[in-house]
Every structure is written in structure tokens, then in C-alpha cells.
Design an enzyme around this catalytic site. Sequence first.
Site: not given
Ligand code: GLA
Length: 707
Positions: A446, A510
Site C-alpha cells: 500500500d 477502496d
Molecule cells: C488503504 C487501502 C485499504 C486498506 C487500508 C488499510 O486505505 O486502500 O484497502 O488496506 O489502507 O489501512
Amino acid sequence: MIHQLESLLVVDVDDRQLILDTAHGVPVIAHFGESLGLTAAADLAATGTRPIPKGALDSEAPASICPEQGSGWQGLPGITGQRPDGSGWAPRFRPHNIEVSAERACITACDHEADLELTTVLCVLPASVRIHVQLHNLGRSSYHLDSVMLTLPVPGDVGEIERMTGRWSHEFQRRRSEIPDGALRFDNRRGRTSADRVPAIFAGTPGFSENSGRVWGAVLGWSGNANVSVERLTDGRCVIQMGELLASGDVCLAPGESYTSPELEIAYSADGLNGVSQALHRSIRSGPVHPGTEVPRPVVLNTWEAVYFDHDLTVLSALADAASDVGVERFVLDDGWFHGRRSDNAGLGDWWVDPAVWPDGLQPLISHVRSLGMEFGIWVEPEMVNPDSDLYRSHPDWALQAEGYESVLGRNQLVLDLGRPEVFQYLFSHLDALLRDHDVSYVKWDMNRDLVAASCDGRASMHAHMHGVYRLIDALRAEHPRIEIESCSSGGSRADFEILKRTERIWASDSNDALERQRIQDGFSLLFPPEVMGAHVGPPASHTSGRQGSLDFRCATAFMGHFGIEWNLLDASPQDRSRLASVVALHKEHRELLHGGTVWRLDVDRSREIAHLVAAPDRSEAMLSYAQLTLSRGSVPPIVRLFGLNPDVRYRFEALPLPNVPEGPAVTQPGWLVEGGEASGRVLMNYGLQLPLLHPESALVVHLREH
Ligand code: GLA
């Protein structure tokens, strides 16, 4: 396949042709389109020599790969930079050397006044071409580089562009605009590929659609800041230009040093956007880590929306049981497992298992997951550090921040300077240990904040940082060759062709809200094939929009990508779990087609409906997805023409039970919806298929098989 014809390089790309004119020094893309069957270079000059109008310079500067302001180019210059004494700011290159093999050409040009050498490298892919340049400092002083813009000229009758913009949880939104006289610029300064300024442009003849019009696509393979420009010059020429956006002082070439630009991938189709997307998909499918179809893409459960930061072995073990019961094959433990990470305020940088939450480490959970026959995956965000972390307390100087100024935080975190060897080493050793000590086969990588004012010892360090990120992933992959990596950046903000050279999957957004997702996935498909698109069934109420979505719609939407679940199944009813299990089984049955087929977006009214089809390479079967977003324009939806089928074979088609044939607001539906139907490919493609009446926010998936 490349061959030389006097000063031209003729590049055959599938059934298209690119012609590179090398006479001037820096090569010029003289043609990219249908094959010309040239036998003499003079044919091109005979038909293509441009007149010089009154009031213009007496000679026209070529729209080369890096156009030269010193030669009179009045658009965006290909190279800007200078030496400490101010010289070298308008270089002009002369031909020097050409090396050609079947799939690659290197054309070197020199400027002995500016003491610079520019090498253009062109590589042929299955149906597209990648181009990058290398600028070499031959002089005795440093050369401060400001920008290198790679240039694709498109014919003057190109009138419109399509691009993607968006924001968090609303990525890959398609936007059409006319090309005005002058320039359109979409510069990205977020320090990641971004959701709003995706470095990709499709330019075509006015009104081009999914399946009609001449279209050129240009995509920059780069995960950091980028300049993107589409410009129509006063002399009628039109160019697409892209390059890395360098911060002032980011790249300063010492004598003998070189700068290598990101790669620009270009593709052409005479038959609309689909042809360009298909060419890009083919290049991704030929990439170094593309998963292929030999090993099926495992169905995923990701724990983020199930438990967020609330990690508990008993609950997660029960979730693993429930996941396994519905047919999940890969269990991914998201954020929250490492030292001090109880919320998004703290912990990033301390990449060891938190004994406060995991007193016996991750082993009990991993063993349980493995005993259920699932793979285990884990979330990391290696580039980041929270000020509230042991790492930051011991090495505050490792973060990219401008000394003397207050730091700009994003999600309570700073970015580490991966240009520094000690940072690289720290991250490598901790991640290497994580992967070595645990039975982990998948990493969700990420990157959750924009990178601004990235400074190392007072100097801009965006460029070195980005290359450090690539090097870190490469080094970990070399050490752990069987690991699979998903690229995530607050959802789909790091989705690009360079990151895909080292990652197998992209978390597209997301947002698991199926209504939003339909549009996101439609835009995503312009660049990327379905098997690299993470697509999950979320809970009934979306956590990003609050919207309620039916299980059918959520399942049908995730079905067309790399399928997963991101929902606390322990909260789901037994009926929903068993319906989900049947969808997982269906996905497994059809995933080879979905993950290896050719994508054809269909020409429908995208403000109300979205439809696309994935056809098997041998055209023996296809999967059609039709989503009703809002009410149709008419009381009856249109007949939609299908693509990618074999006209000469008969197909049997039926709606997949996902989990039920959707009930629509109809007195009678087309007969095929209830009983299945049969027709030739020719009828389905030239006449079409009558779509059924569906309620808004529902979708239908139809399987067509040669009969
Ligand atoms: C980001 C990602 C999510 C999740 C969060 C965790 O927002 O896009 O899918 O993994 O971080 O903190």
C-alpha cells in the site's frame, strides 16, 4: 519486427505499422497507423512534405520524440535543462548512431555544443510499442535537468481526447473533451500515479467510440509525478506529450551520468477504443510477472472491511473458517498486525508482529489458514513512517521532509526516503524477515498519502525515491520469487504500467459499492485486463458511500475481475453465505475465460448502462456483463450489438444464476432470459441482443458458448 528503409525504420506491430524517421537526429514518428507497404522512403516525402506558410519560420522543426526548441519547435520542448553557466538550455541534436534488431531500435543523436547525447530506445510489443530516452551528460560540468517530454504526433483530424480522472473511492472516471487550439495539461504532483491525473490519453477522430473511429493511445509507465499534455499547434499539428515531472534540482547529471526517462507505450486502432485497450492488455499480458492463466487466480478474502484494526485471533480464525466454507483460496490479513498499529495514528515503520495483539505471533492464524487449504497474504505499507513509531523516534532524518519547515502529514504519516541506502536496507531486512519467517505467499503493498516537498538534505528527492521503491520491490521479488504482490494506494492511486512490471494485481478502488464500481471498472478496463483488477464483494452497506447494494449486484460486479470478498462473513446470514458460495463456484468455473479473454466494451448509453463482453481467444465462448445503473432512456432498453464472436458459429446463451436470474420491472422479458437462447455470432454481432428490463442498480451476466 523492425527493418530499415534508408533513413526510415519501419516497425511492424501486429497488423499496424509505425514509421520512424531518423534523418534529423532525434527520431520522428512519421506514421503510426495502418501498414503503408512502403518500398521507397521517398514515397513518404512525396506525399507528406508540408508547405511553409507566410509568417512562419523558414524551416519547420520536426515533432520528434523530444522536439527541440532550438530548432524552432514552439510547443512544449522535449528537453529543458541547463548547465551552471546557463548554457545547454536549448539543445539541438544531430544523427550519430543507429542499432536495430528485430524487436528493438536504439537511435543515438549528439549535440556537441551542449555536450549531450540522446538515445531513443524503441521496443516492439505484441500490438504496441514502448519508447524511452536516455540523456547522457558528455560535458565537464553538471547538467540540471528540468524535463524530458516524450512525444507522439497524431494526425490533425484528431479532434477529441478521452482520459481518466477521479479521486479516492471514485477512480478511473472517463472524461471526454475536445482538443482546443492550444494545450490541455494534466500535471500530476501527488508523488504517486494518482486517481485524478492518470498518465494516459486516448486521442481520436471526432466522435470515436468503443468500436469506431481512429484512436491513438499513449500511456506513461511511471508511478510518480508526471507531465501530460495534448497540444494543437497553430500550424495544425497535434501532439500528445508525457514525461516525468521533475522537481527543481531533482535530477542533476554529473559529468558522465545519464537520465533514463519512463517508458511511453503507444497503441493505435482503426476501430475505436477497444482496439487500443486490447493492444495495451496484450502488452500487460506479455509482462514479466503477469500471472497468466495456467494457474487460476485464487479467490481472495481481505480482512480490511471485516475487522479493520480490530485484530483478534479467535475472530480471524472464525473468519478464515467462514471464508474457506464459501470457497475462498487466499486469506489476506490487512492493516493492523504490526507493532503499535491500533489505528492509523501509529506504527508504520515498525514492521514486526505486535505481541500485544498477537502474543504467539502470526503463526497460529497462518497455520489455521494453511490447514484450511488457503494461501496467506499480508498487508504492508513500506514507504511510510508514522511520527509515533520506534523507527521515527530513532531516525527522524529518514523521512522525506524539508528541514526547518513544519512537516505536511497525510493520514498521520510521512514518507521515507528510499533514495537513502540505509532506509532501503532497513526496509529490505524487515520485509525479508517477515516473508522468510512466515508462510506468506501474497503481499498487499500500500501507499496511502500524497508525497509533497520530498526533500533529502535540502534537495528535492522525488525521482531518487521512486526508483528506490522500484528497487526495493525488485530486490524482495528476487529473494522471494514465488511471492505475489498487489499494488494499492488508497485504492487505485498507483495503477500504472511500471508498477505492473513488478506486481500481479491492482486494488482498483477502496469502493466496493457496486454502482460506483461499475464505472470504476469500466474506466480501469481502458488500460488494464480483468485478471489484474482486484474486485471484491463488500458488505450490504458500502463503507465509502453508505449506499446499500443487493448481493446480486455486488456479486455480478466483482465477478468480472479478480474476484474476492471484503466483508465480515460472520455477520452474513446463512442464506447470503450459501449464495456467495454458489457465486464463488461459478467464478471458478469461468475464471479461465474471464482472466484470459479479450475485452470488448459495448457502445451503450454509459450514463445509464454499462456493458462489456470478454471473449475467449478462440471465440468459442464469451461472458457478457450488462449493468443497469439508472433507468434506461426508453421504457425498453436497447438491442446491443455484441463483438468478438465468430460470425460463423452458433452460440447458446444464458444468464448466469448470480445467484438468481434478476427480476425486472417487466410484464414479459425476452424469452432467452428465462430459457436461454441460441443464435449465430453473425446475428449477435450485426443485429444484436435485446437486453432485458432490469431495475436500476442491478446487473446481469450472460454466458455464450459455441453450440
Ligand atoms: C488503504 C487501502 C485499504 C486498506 C487500508 C488499510 O486505505 O486502500 O484497502 O488496506 O489502507 O489501512
